[in-house]
Structure formats: structure tokens, C-alpha cells
Design a protein around this motif. Structure first.
Motif, short mmCIF file in Angstrom:
data_model
loop_
_atom_site.label_atom_id
_atom_site.label_comp_id
_atom_site.label_asym_id
_atom_site.label_seq_id
_atom_site.Cartn_x
_atom_site.Cartn_y
_atom_site.Cartn_z
N GLU A 265 -11.18 -74.43 -32.59
CA GLU A 265 -11.18 -74.72 -30.88
C GLU A 265 -10.17 -73.99 -30.26
OE1 GLU A 265 -11.14 -78.87 -30.46
OE2 GLU A 265 -13.27 -79.15 -31.35
N ALA A 266 -9.38 -73.33 -31.04
CA ALA A 266 -8.19 -72.83 -30.34
C ALA A 266 -8.82 -71.43 -29.72
CB ALA A 266 -7.22 -72.15 -31.36
N PRO A 267 -8.45 -70.91 -28.50
CA PRO A 267 -8.75 -69.77 -27.89
C PRO A 267 -8.43 -68.50 -28.64
CG PRO A 267 -7.87 -71.32 -26.18
CD PRO A 267 -7.50 -71.77 -27.63
N LEU A 268 -9.26 -67.54 -28.73
CA LEU A 268 -9.08 -66.62 -29.59
C LEU A 268 -9.20 -65.24 -28.71
CD1 LEU A 268 -10.60 -65.85 -33.02
CD2 LEU A 268 -10.60 -63.97 -31.49
N HIS A 269 -8.20 -64.28 -28.97
CA HIS A 269 -8.02 -62.93 -28.13
C HIS A 269 -8.12 -61.93 -29.29
CE1 HIS A 269 -7.15 -64.93 -24.46
NE2 HIS A 269 -5.83 -65.59 -25.19
N HIS A 270 -9.02 -60.94 -28.99
CA HIS A 270 -9.41 -60.02 -30.34
C HIS A 270 -9.32 -58.57 -29.54
CE1 HIS A 270 -11.95 -59.57 -34.28
NE2 HIS A 270 -11.19 -58.73 -34.10
N MET A 271 -8.25 -58.04 -30.12
CA MET A 271 -7.84 -56.74 -29.75
C MET A 271 -8.72 -55.58 -30.42
SD MET A 271 -5.36 -57.12 -27.78
CE MET A 271 -5.87 -58.86 -27.25
N TYR A 272 -9.49 -54.79 -29.79
CA TYR A 272 -10.09 -53.52 -30.47
C TYR A 272 -9.97 -52.45 -29.80
CZ TYR A 272 -13.14 -53.10 -26.25
OH TYR A 272 -13.64 -52.82 -25.02
N THR A 273 -10.57 -51.17 -30.58
CA THR A 273 -10.02 -49.85 -29.98
C THR A 273 -11.58 -49.26 -30.11
OG1 THR A 273 -9.94 -48.87 -32.30
CG2 THR A 273 -7.86 -49.57 -31.12
N ASP A 274 -11.61 -48.14 -29.18
CA ASP A 274 -12.85 -47.48 -28.95
C ASP A 274 -13.32 -46.61 -30.33
OD1 ASP A 274 -13.36 -48.22 -26.70
OD2 ASP A 274 -12.29 -46.29 -25.62
N SER A 275 -12.41 -46.27 -31.20
CA SER A 275 -12.73 -45.72 -32.60
C SER A 275 -13.55 -46.57 -33.52
CB SER A 275 -11.35 -45.15 -32.93
OG SER A 275 -10.55 -46.23 -33.53
N CYS A 276 -13.51 -47.99 -33.30
CA CYS A 276 -14.09 -48.84 -34.23
C CYS A 276 -15.70 -48.63 -34.12
CB CYS A 276 -13.48 -49.98 -33.98
SG CYS A 276 -14.15 -51.21 -35.40
N PRO A 277 -16.36 -48.51 -35.16
CA PRO A 277 -17.80 -48.32 -34.86
C PRO A 277 -18.44 -49.59 -34.86
CG PRO A 277 -17.20 -48.13 -37.38
CD PRO A 277 -15.79 -47.99 -36.56
N LEU A 278 -17.63 -50.89 -35.13
CA LEU A 278 -18.13 -52.05 -35.26
C LEU A 278 -18.41 -52.65 -33.62
CD1 LEU A 278 -16.87 -53.98 -38.08
CD2 LEU A 278 -19.23 -53.13 -38.05
N TRP A 279 -17.96 -51.98 -32.86
CA TRP A 279 -17.87 -52.17 -31.43
C TRP A 279 -19.27 -52.38 -30.98
CZ3 TRP A 279 -16.19 -55.37 -28.45
CH2 TRP A 279 -16.35 -55.47 -27.18
N SER A 280 -20.22 -51.60 -31.54
CA SER A 280 -21.55 -51.75 -31.05
C SER A 280 -22.39 -52.95 -31.26
CB SER A 280 -22.31 -50.39 -31.83
OG SER A 280 -22.26 -50.80 -33.24
N PHE A 281 -21.73 -53.89 -32.17
CA PHE A 281 -22.39 -55.09 -32.53
C PHE A 281 -22.14 -55.98 -31.23
CE2 PHE A 281 -22.14 -53.35 -36.57
CZ PHE A 281 -23.31 -53.32 -37.11
N GLY A 282 -21.28 -55.82 -30.40
CA GLY A 282 -21.10 -56.75 -29.51
C GLY A 282 -20.88 -56.31 -28.24
N GLY A 283 -21.01 -57.40 -27.23
CA GLY A 283 -20.78 -56.92 -25.70
C GLY A 283 -19.37 -57.21 -25.27
N ALA A 284 -19.03 -56.75 -24.00
CA ALA A 284 -17.61 -56.54 -23.50
C ALA A 284 -16.75 -57.82 -23.87
CB ALA A 284 -17.51 -56.10 -22.40
N ASP A 285 -17.41 -58.91 -23.81
CA ASP A 285 -16.83 -60.31 -23.67
C ASP A 285 -17.05 -61.26 -24.90
OD1 ASP A 285 -15.12 -59.74 -21.46
OD2 ASP A 285 -16.96 -60.25 -20.27
N THR A 286 -17.85 -60.60 -25.93
CA THR A 286 -18.35 -61.45 -26.83
C THR A 286 -18.07 -60.88 -28.37
OG1 THR A 286 -20.47 -60.41 -27.01
CG2 THR A 286 -20.37 -62.20 -25.55
N ALA A 287 -18.38 -61.74 -29.18
CA ALA A 287 -18.19 -61.07 -30.67
C ALA A 287 -19.16 -61.61 -31.39
CB ALA A 287 -16.59 -61.55 -31.25
#
Length: 334
Positions: A265-287
Motif C-alpha cells: 500500500e505504500a506509495p511507489l515512485h519509479h525512476m526511468y530513463t528514455d533509453s529503456c525499451p520497456l518504457w513502451s509498455f506503460g503510459g506516463a503515469d502508470t506501470a
């Protein structure tokens, strides 16, 4: 005569402490006066430490004797697959005015394949730091595969009466770079070497690589290592990475057998970079919470994604750590 023997023995005892860096009690020393007996006692001492995660204050602002910085929030930052906490030190030192940052060193005599054992031992070590500081809460964070452990530590620490107000992850993937299906040691070897070398490098098979001499392996790395890496990786480093990916794969088997990640239940903050190909799996505020791909996102936890500069390796290095540390401070202010 007896006094001389006792004096000489005391000198030997003091010498043993200064050279070895670990000691048995002086009473035990006198009861075991031979070299082999003392060696056996020292081995028992080291065996205990080898079965624990040694916590290290990376920010350098927590004095065991004076309790300095005990008023600062405790932030535990778990390292990635290489288990090299010193690589996180530059980031920790950027946070020195806001947090007391601890990380941990991997023990040598622990079955790292067992997710439950690793989490329980980590929980013991973090609890020790919390009680030493007189704290009742800790901010958890994990870099890469360290995020898997951070997520599982939440419920473990809460069961012991400690609060975990927020989670912070640095590019932690559901499968930490591994394919959705289990892969053999040969495939892990190829994956690790490919990640360290140039895209056009012809990666040798695991069997062929093991037939080479250490000098041949080092020469191959020197000729094929990625231009983005400042140093040529050592053979020991490559072996350690392969072993840890095998451990992570075992953790995934456990997670999948339980139907997914634990509820957090703890809020989670996730840092990401543009170079990561997995970014294509989520939207700007979701995972994505899929077990096959995507970002690490436990059920129940409101997850927010935050773009940072660099790539998976350089995001925690200079010059990117200045902006990254400012983002962390703004996100974790309680």
C-alpha cells in the motif's frame, strides 16, 4: 616464568586482533592456545558474518558512537544484480543533507536462490540499523533487481512493527531484463556478455569462453567492450552477474508460483530513463504489473513514473546524480 608466558600470550593475542581484524575473547584464546585452535575459532566468527547482510552507511553521516544524523530519515538503497553498493555512494553523498543512506553487501555463505531467505536476512539487518538509531520507520529503495527485494521487504518490516512510508525504485523491471520464460545458464551468459559489449561484437558461447585462459578472456573484453563503459569488466564481475541473474530467475519462479508480487500500500515512485525499451509498455503515469514484462508495480500501491536523465547505468552516476538527488528529495519529503 608464568608472568612471562602470560605476557607473551597477551602480545600474541593483541597481534592477532590487529592483523586479522576479528577476535575471539581473551578467555577463549587462552583455552585454545594452538594456531589451529585459534584459526577454528576465527573461522566460526567469520562464518557468522558471512551469513548476514552487512549494512554500510554510504552517505557517511551516521556515526555509531555519537548518533550523529539520527534525526535524518533513514533511506535504505538496495543494489542491483552486481551487488556493488559502492556504485551507489556518489548518489548517497548527494543526499547527505536530507537522508542517512544505507546499503548492504552480499554475504558469501547464503543461498541467494531463496527469495524468502534473502528477504528475511535483509530484514534482520535493516531492523538492526533501525533499533541502533532508535527509528520506527524506513524509506526503502532499490536499483534494478534490488527493487524486487525492496517490494518484498515492506510486509516483512511492517510485521516487525516498522513503518515503510514510501518506496523508491530505479528502473526495476518485472523480470529484471530476463525473458518471460526461464532460460539456461548458457543463455544468461550470452545475455550478460551482450549487455557489456558493443552491439556488433560476436559473443562466444559459454562453453567456448570457459575454455579460454584468463588472459584471452581479458583481451577479448578489451577489444569488444562497449564504448559507453569507462572500464573493462573483470572476469569475476561477469561471473558474479551471471550467478545473480540465475538467482533473480529463481526469485521469479517463487513470485509466479504465488500469483504475483505481494500487496503493497505504500506509495511507489519509479525512476526511468528514455533509453529503456520497456518504457513502451506503460503510459506516463502508470506501470505494467504483468509478470511477463514491464515495470515493477505491486498491487495496491499507487505508482508514479518519473523520467530522469541518463541510461540504466549512468542514471546513478555523475553528472546525472545532481538532478536525480533533487528529484528524490522532492518526492520523499514526509
Amino acid at each position: 616464568s608464568t608472568h612471562c608466558i602470560s605476557s607473551a600470550a597477551s602480545d600474541v593475542y593483541k597481534r592477532q586482533v590487529s592483523v586479522v581484524g576479528a577476535s575471539v575473547s581473551i578467555a577463549s584464546f587462552f583455552r585454545n592456545p594452538t594456531v589451529s585452535a585459534v584459526a577454528a575459532l576465527l573461522a566460526e566468527t567469520h562464518d557468522d558474518s558471512d551469513q548476514e547482510f552487512q549494512m554500510v552507511c554510504l552517505s557517511g553521516n551516521d556515526d555509531d558512537k555519537t548518533g550523529t544524523a539520527s534525526c535524518l530519515p533513514l533511506l535504505v538503497l538496495l543494489p542491483g544484480a552486481d551487488w556493488l553498493p559502492h556504485t551507489l555512494r556518489p548518489l548517497a553523498q548527494q543526499l547527505v543533507s536530507s537522508f542517512c543512506v544505507y546499503s548492504c553487501e552480499k554475504p558469501r555463505n547464503v543461498d541467494m536462490h531463496s527469495l524468502d531467505s534473502v528477504v528475511a536476512l535483509l530484514c534482520d539487518s535493516i531492523e538492526h540499523v533501525l533499533r541502533k538509531r532508535g527509528d520506527d520507520s524506513v524509506l526503502l529503495s532499490g536499483y534494478s533487481s534490488g527493487g524486487l527485494l525492496a517490494v518484498h521487504l515492506v510486509s516483512c518490516l511492517q510485521a516487525r512493527g516498522f513503518a515503510v512510508p514510501q518506496l523508491l525504485l530505479f528502473e526495476s523491471f518485472v523480470r529484471c531484463g530476463l525473458p518471460a520464460a526461464d532460460i539456461a545458464a548458457d543463455a544468461i551468459h550470452t545475455m550478460v556478455l551482450s549487455g557489456l559489449c558493443r552491439a556488433d561484437a560476436s559473443v562466444p558461447t559459454r562453453a567456448a569462453f570457459q575454455l579460454w585462459t584468463a588472459i584471452q578472456q581479458e583481451e577479448w573484453f578489451a577489444a569488444n567492450v562497449s564504448d559507453e563503459r569507462e572500464q573493462v569488466p573483470s572476469i569475476a564481475y561477469v561471473q558474479q552477474l551471471c550467478e545473480q541473474y540465475a538467482h533473480v530467475q529463481s526469485w521469479h519462479r517463487t513470485i509466479e508460483s504465488r500469483g504475483g508480487l505481494p500487496h503493497v500500500e505504500a506509495p511507489l515512485h519509479h525512476m526511468y530513463t528514455d533509453s529503456c525499451p520497456l518504457w513502451s509498455f506503460g503510459g506516463a503515469d502508470t506501470a505494467s504489473s504483468s509478470l511477463g514484462c514491464g515495470w515493477l508495480s505491486p498491487s495496491g500501491s499507487p505508482t508514479r513514473m518519473h523520467r530522469v536523465d541518463g541510461n540504466h547505468e549512468t542514471m546513478i552516476q555523475s553528472p546525472h546524480i545532481t538532478a536525480l538527488s533533487q528529484t528524490i528529495v522532492s518526492l520523499l519529503q514526509l
